[in-house]
Scaffold this motif. Structure first.
Motif, PDB file in Angstrom:
ATOM      1  N   LEU A  20     -61.173 -21.043 -78.004  1.00 42.68           N
ATOM      2  CA  LEU A  20     -60.644 -22.191 -78.738  1.00 42.68           C
ATOM      3  C   LEU A  20     -61.088 -22.170 -80.197  1.00 42.68           C
ATOM      4  CD1 LEU A  20     -61.071 -25.024 -76.087  1.00 42.68           C
ATOM      5  CD2 LEU A  20     -58.922 -24.048 -76.920  1.00 42.68           C
ATOM      6  N   GLU A  21     -62.336 -21.826 -80.461  1.00 44.20           N
ATOM      7  CA  GLU A  21     -62.818 -21.755 -81.836  1.00 44.20           C
ATOM      8  C   GLU A  21     -62.083 -20.661 -82.614  1.00 44.20           C
ATOM      9  OE1 GLU A  21     -66.998 -21.165 -81.577  1.00 44.20           O
ATOM     10  OE2 GLU A  21     -67.437 -23.262 -81.066  1.00 44.20           O
ATOM     11  N   ALA A  22     -61.914 -19.508 -81.981  1.00 44.23           N
ATOM     12  CA  ALA A  22     -61.209 -18.409 -82.643  1.00 44.23           C
ATOM     13  C   ALA A  22     -59.754 -18.761 -82.900  1.00 44.23           C
ATOM     14  CB  ALA A  22     -61.309 -17.143 -81.787  1.00 44.23           C
ATOM     15  N   ALA A  23     -59.100 -19.371 -81.913  1.00 40.44           N
ATOM     16  CA  ALA A  23     -57.694 -19.737 -82.065  1.00 40.44           C
ATOM     17  C   ALA A  23     -57.522 -20.753 -83.188  1.00 40.44           C
ATOM     18  CB  ALA A  23     -57.150 -20.294 -80.755  1.00 40.44           C
ATOM     19  N   VAL A  61     -52.203 -23.563 -77.758  1.00 41.88           N
ATOM     20  CA  VAL A  61     -51.929 -24.395 -78.925  1.00 41.88           C
ATOM     21  C   VAL A  61     -52.261 -25.851 -78.640  1.00 41.88           C
ATOM     22  CG1 VAL A  61     -50.081 -25.273 -80.415  1.00 41.88           C
ATOM     23  CG2 VAL A  61     -50.204 -22.833 -79.901  1.00 41.88           C
ATOM     24  N   THR A  62     -51.832 -26.324 -77.482  1.00 42.31           N
ATOM     25  CA  THR A  62     -52.093 -27.714 -77.114  1.00 42.31           C
ATOM     26  C   THR A  62     -53.591 -27.973 -77.006  1.00 42.31           C
ATOM     27  OG1 THR A  62     -49.987 -27.906 -75.953  1.00 42.31           O
ATOM     28  CG2 THR A  62     -51.710 -29.476 -75.360  1.00 42.31           C
ATOM     29  N   ALA A  63     -54.326 -27.068 -76.372  1.00 40.88           N
ATOM     30  CA  ALA A  63     -55.769 -27.256 -76.209  1.00 40.88           C
ATOM     31  C   ALA A  63     -56.483 -27.278 -77.567  1.00 40.88           C
ATOM     32  CB  ALA A  63     -56.346 -26.150 -75.328  1.00 40.88           C
ATOM     33  N   VAL A  64     -56.019 -26.448 -78.489  1.00 44.03           N
ATOM     34  CA  VAL A  64     -56.652 -26.373 -79.805  1.00 44.03           C
ATOM     35  C   VAL A  64     -56.471 -27.668 -80.582  1.00 44.03           C
ATOM     36  CG1 VAL A  64     -56.480 -25.271 -82.081  1.00 44.03           C
ATOM     37  CG2 VAL A  64     -56.591 -23.865 -80.027  1.00 44.03           C
ATOM     38  N   PHE A  65     -55.270 -28.235 -80.529  1.00 43.14           N
ATOM     39  CA  PHE A  65     -54.951 -29.345 -81.425  1.00 43.14           C
ATOM     40  C   PHE A  65     -54.876 -30.713 -80.745  1.00 43.14           C
ATOM     41  CE2 PHE A  65     -53.228 -25.658 -83.751  1.00 43.14           C
ATOM     42  CZ  PHE A  65     -53.927 -25.821 -84.936  1.00 43.14           C
ATOM     43  N   GLU A  66     -55.158 -30.778 -79.455  1.00 46.79           N
ATOM     44  CA  GLU A  66     -55.036 -32.051 -78.735  1.00 46.79           C
ATOM     45  C   GLU A  66     -55.906 -33.147 -79.355  1.00 46.79           C
ATOM     46  OE1 GLU A  66     -53.721 -34.847 -76.234  1.00 46.79           O
ATOM     47  OE2 GLU A  66     -52.978 -32.782 -76.204  1.00 46.79           O
ATOM     48  N   GLY A  67     -57.165 -32.840 -79.599  1.00 48.90           N
ATOM     49  CA  GLY A  67     -58.057 -33.846 -80.159  1.00 48.90           C
ATOM     50  C   GLY A  67     -57.646 -34.283 -81.553  1.00 48.90           C
TER      51      GLY A  67
END
Length: 210
Positions: A20-23, A61-67
């Motif tokens: 997630l950090e890398a993405a 994508v969703t996991a990266v930007f959900e918050g």
């Protein structure tokens, strides 16, 4: 639970965090179409490990930007609830810029289509519509210059992301000062050059993301 099983779960959590950090870094630097293998290399995991956690790009994508999306929607809702259109607009811009400066709620892509899950895309589209409504109200009140565009918000977010300071508190103070100067120009009736055709990912490519 055995020691080996506990270790495997801890390793899986660590791999997910690094992916997630890398993405997030690579998406911000190069956009959403970067190869999944590039993200795996950046996270120092195998491609198979990446796909085990995120079988499709949509899920990643969703996991990266959900918050970030949830925070963005909350900030915009607060602005729309303010009976003073200009104060509501100003509060939203100030809060988004502060989040951008500190890195706690990056807004890259909040107003552009991600290709995330259908639910994510519906909420992203709502954020775009609600910010457009906030802008319309501020213009109708006579406080926001009529030629303000969404690209101007993009420009503000890009410059806010470049703010660095020794502490998060100092970064927030600098971001608010920076926005304060820009808000003065947002109210001005002096002519400006045409807006730049900026997308949310029009930023210099990060060579580390290659």
């Amino acid at each position: 639970m055995s020691v080996d099983s506990s270790r495997m779960r801890a390793d899986a959590r660590d791999n997910r965090r690094r992916i997630l950090e890398a993405a997030r870094e690579v998406f911000t630097a190069r956009g959403l179409e970067v190869p999944m293998a590039t993200i795996a290399r950046r996270a120092d995991v195998g491609v198979a490990t990446l796909y085990r956690h995120f079988p499709a790009r949509q899920a990643l994508v969703t996991a990266v930007f959900e918050g970030q999306l949830a925070e963005c929607l909350s900030v915009i809702d607060e602005g729309l609830a303010d009976p003073d259109p200009w104060r509501g607009f100003r509060t939203v811009v100030e809060n988004l810029a502060a989040a951008q400066a500190t890195g706690h709620g990056r807004t890259e892509g909040m107003f552009t289509q991600f290709g995330g899950t259908p639910d994510f895309e519906r909420r992203r589209a709502r954020a775009e519509r609600d910010f457009a409504e906030l802008t319309r109200r501020a213009k109708a009140s006579g406080h926001l210059r009529p030629d303000f565009t969404r690209a101007d918000l993009t420009l503000l977010m890009m410059t806010s992301a470049g703010i660095t300071a020794p502490t998060p508190e100092a970064e927030i103070a600098a971001a608010r000062r920076h926005v304060g100067f820009l808000l003065q120009s947002f109210q001005s009736d002096q002519p400006l050059p045409p807006p730049a055709p900026l997308g949310l990912y029009c930023v210099p490519e990060d060579p580390r993301a290659r």
